[in-house]
Design a protein around this motif. Structure first.
Motif, short mmCIF file in Angstrom:
data_model
loop_
_atom_site.label_atom_id
_atom_site.label_comp_id
_atom_site.label_asym_id
_atom_site.label_seq_id
_atom_site.Cartn_x
_atom_site.Cartn_y
_atom_site.Cartn_z
N ASP A 151 -96.53 -30.66 -17.23
CA ASP A 151 -96.57 -29.10 -17.34
C ASP A 151 -96.02 -28.74 -16.22
O ASP A 151 -95.28 -27.55 -16.59
CB ASP A 151 -98.07 -28.95 -17.75
N GLU A 152 -96.34 -28.84 -15.17
CA GLU A 152 -95.96 -28.39 -13.89
C GLU A 152 -94.42 -28.61 -13.78
O GLU A 152 -93.72 -27.51 -13.40
CB GLU A 152 -96.64 -28.87 -12.60
N ARG A 153 -93.90 -29.87 -14.24
CA ARG A 153 -92.53 -30.04 -14.13
C ARG A 153 -91.82 -29.17 -15.15
O ARG A 153 -90.69 -28.76 -14.63
CB ARG A 153 -92.53 -31.63 -14.49
N PHE A 154 -92.26 -29.07 -16.32
CA PHE A 154 -91.45 -28.16 -17.03
C PHE A 154 -91.39 -26.73 -16.64
O PHE A 154 -90.45 -26.03 -16.59
CB PHE A 154 -92.20 -28.14 -18.56
N LEU A 155 -92.74 -26.02 -16.03
CA LEU A 155 -92.56 -24.73 -15.42
C LEU A 155 -91.64 -24.66 -14.36
O LEU A 155 -90.86 -23.58 -14.09
CB LEU A 155 -94.07 -24.36 -15.34
N LEU A 156 -91.42 -25.53 -13.81
CA LEU A 156 -90.38 -25.60 -12.20
C LEU A 156 -89.12 -25.62 -12.80
O LEU A 156 -88.25 -24.91 -12.36
CB LEU A 156 -90.80 -26.79 -11.42
N VAL A 157 -88.66 -26.51 -13.92
CA VAL A 157 -87.36 -26.45 -14.46
C VAL A 157 -87.06 -25.18 -15.19
O VAL A 157 -85.98 -24.56 -14.97
CB VAL A 157 -87.39 -27.72 -15.25
N ARG A 158 -88.13 -24.87 -15.88
CA ARG A 158 -87.76 -23.45 -16.45
C ARG A 158 -87.70 -22.36 -15.80
O ARG A 158 -86.72 -21.51 -15.83
CB ARG A 158 -89.09 -23.17 -17.54
N THR A 159 -88.23 -22.48 -14.63
CA THR A 159 -88.36 -21.37 -13.59
C THR A 159 -86.80 -21.66 -12.86
O THR A 159 -85.96 -20.46 -12.55
CB THR A 159 -89.23 -21.52 -12.49
N LEU A 160 -86.40 -22.67 -12.47
CA LEU A 160 -84.90 -22.72 -12.03
C LEU A 160 -83.96 -22.13 -13.09
O LEU A 160 -82.58 -21.64 -12.58
CB LEU A 160 -84.58 -24.18 -11.71
N SER A 161 -84.03 -22.52 -14.15
CA SER A 161 -83.11 -22.12 -15.27
C SER A 161 -83.14 -20.62 -15.29
O SER A 161 -82.06 -19.83 -15.53
CB SER A 161 -83.49 -22.67 -16.79
N ALA A 162 -84.26 -20.02 -15.19
CA ALA A 162 -84.47 -18.51 -15.34
C ALA A 162 -83.93 -17.68 -14.36
O ALA A 162 -83.38 -16.73 -14.40
CB ALA A 162 -85.86 -18.10 -15.73
N LEU A 202 -83.46 -23.99 -21.87
CA LEU A 202 -82.00 -23.73 -22.19
C LEU A 202 -81.79 -22.35 -22.37
O LEU A 202 -80.69 -21.71 -22.10
CB LEU A 202 -81.55 -24.56 -23.51
N ARG A 203 -82.47 -21.42 -23.40
CA ARG A 203 -82.28 -20.16 -23.74
C ARG A 203 -82.12 -19.34 -22.38
O ARG A 203 -81.51 -18.28 -22.66
CB ARG A 203 -83.32 -19.62 -24.55
N PRO A 204 -82.79 -19.15 -21.30
CA PRO A 204 -82.44 -18.34 -20.26
C PRO A 204 -81.27 -18.50 -19.59
O PRO A 204 -80.69 -17.55 -19.01
CB PRO A 204 -83.70 -18.67 -19.30
N MET A 205 -80.44 -19.56 -19.65
CA MET A 205 -79.08 -19.64 -19.02
C MET A 205 -78.04 -18.76 -19.71
O MET A 205 -77.99 -18.41 -20.79
CB MET A 205 -78.60 -21.09 -19.41
N LYS A 206 -77.47 -18.04 -18.54
CA LYS A 206 -76.65 -17.03 -19.13
C LYS A 206 -75.33 -17.30 -18.20
O LYS A 206 -75.01 -18.20 -17.19
CB LYS A 206 -76.89 -15.53 -18.53
N GLY A 207 -73.85 -16.42 -18.48
CA GLY A 207 -73.01 -16.40 -17.86
C GLY A 207 -72.44 -17.92 -17.59
O GLY A 207 -72.24 -18.53 -18.52
#
Length: 368
Positions: A161-172, A198-203
């Motif tokens: 769960d923490e690993r997921f939030l960390l990776v999602r934060t990096l993506s955002a 994946l969805r927060p990735m832009k540009g």
């Protein structure tokens, strides 16, 4: 031990137990009262920050940060908490882009040190709250603490769960190192979690997803296709990618590409030829893929697909029959063809589906 002595021991035990219960109850009530008092003080401070004459409002309007905004006193911890919530409230109620950038800039300078500290705390909730705030405030300057925390996590599933939030934060935060963790994410994360990464990735990050698509893990590739569809991304590069995926050996990849193409609404002549050939294969194609064939044919509305759709109204799968009939009804002359199916088709299921669509369309016209 006499009976009187035994009763005395029992009563002493009961008294001690009651005393312990009362002490615990007193502690819980007192803790709740203190928490309620603290929340009232925080809400009062938030109201001050939200007033039109507050230093926070001055900063958001002008960009000039006065000393009153960060002045100590009045309970520094309470003030920081109130300022944090006031900024988050402003972000959630539709701050302008200029205000958002000022909030991000202020938060990066004011909260970064505290969040970096909280990322190293043993308490799980402290780390999770810090991650959520880093993501909301877009604090890119905390990239190194985030990567360090990721590298420190153990291999056990309890840390996922923490690993997921960390990776999602990096993506955002649009940090390129996110791609270094996609192999791990494909093994450990659910599809819903992969989509959130994946969805927060832009540009440039989004362009890299398309450019390096074939090198991504299979589960990530599937979710990239869903991300492009959900984001309604319509570029030449995306169209080329989706049409390439129509030829994938992985069935699920083909189905998701077809679904995204149906959302796209058009395709190249070469892709249309391939769709025509696949639809001609009939029941040799699995039913979820036939369903997407029918949906895509309804989206592009090329006349060559009308005969296939009419034939698919006799498909063994109810879902495919319904999708084919819906798609055919959107074609020029499609309703007339459906009437012919209702009156003359030799397959009972095809006739029933035709009648169902005709009744539905008649009802929709009457309602409108």
């Amino acid at each position: 031990m006499t009976d009187s002595q035994f009763l005395l021991v029992v009563w002493i035990g009961i008294a001690v137990l009651v005393l312990v219960i009362l002490l615990v109850l007193f502690y819980l009530v007192e803790r709740k009262i203190r928490r309620m008092r603290h929340r009232r003080q925080v809400r009062a401070a938030i109201a001050v920050f939200a007033s039109p004459t507050s230093p926070l409002e001055d900063y958001l309007r002008s960009g000039d940060r006065t000393r009153r905004l960060t002045a100590p006193g009045g309970g520094e911890g309470l003030r920081r908490e109130a300022l944090e919530e006031a900024l988050l409230d402003r972000l959630s109620v539709g701050a302008s882009e200029t205000e958002r950038q000022r909030i991000y800039e202020f938060a990066a300078g004011y909260f970064s040190e505290e969040y970096a500290y909280l990322l190293g705390r043993r308490r799980w909730s402290d780390r999770m709250n810090a991650l959520l705030h880093i993501e909301k405030f877009r604090i890119r300057g905390l990239k190194e603490p985030l990567l360090l925390r990721l590298d420190k996590l153990g291999e056990g599933g309890k840390t996922d769960d923490e690993r997921f939030l960390l990776v999602r934060t990096l993506s955002a935060l649009q940090i390129g190192e996110t791609f270094d963790y996609l192999d791990m994410a494909a093994e450990r994360f659910s599809e819903l979690q992969l989509l959130q990464v994946l969805r927060p990735m832009k540009g440039e990050m989004a362009e890299r997803l398309i450019r390096d698509f074939e090198r991504l893990p299979l589960r990530v590739r599937r979710c990239v296709l869903d991300t492009l569809r959900l984001g309604n991304v319509r570029t030449t590069e995306v169209l080329e990618l989706l049409e390439r995926c129509m030829k994938s050996e992985d069935t699920e990849t083909r189905i998701r590409a077809l679904k995204a193409l149906a959302n796209f609404g058009y395709m190249s002549e070469e892709a249309a030829d391939r769709l025509d050939a696949r639809m001609a294969e009939g029941d040799s194609v699995i039913w979820p893929e036939r369903l997407m064939h029918a949906r895509l044919a309804g989206a592009v509305r090329e006349e060559r697909f009308a005969a296939h759709l009419e034939a698919m109204m006799a498909d063994p799968s109810y879902e495919v029959r319904r999708e084919a009939a819906n798609s055919l009804s959107n074609y020029r002359g499609g309703i007339d063809r459906i009437r012919q199916v209702a009156d003359h088709h030799q397959d009972r299921f095809a006739r029933d589906m035709a009648v169902e669509i005709l009744e539905r369309r008649a009802y929709e016209r009457n309602v409108v």
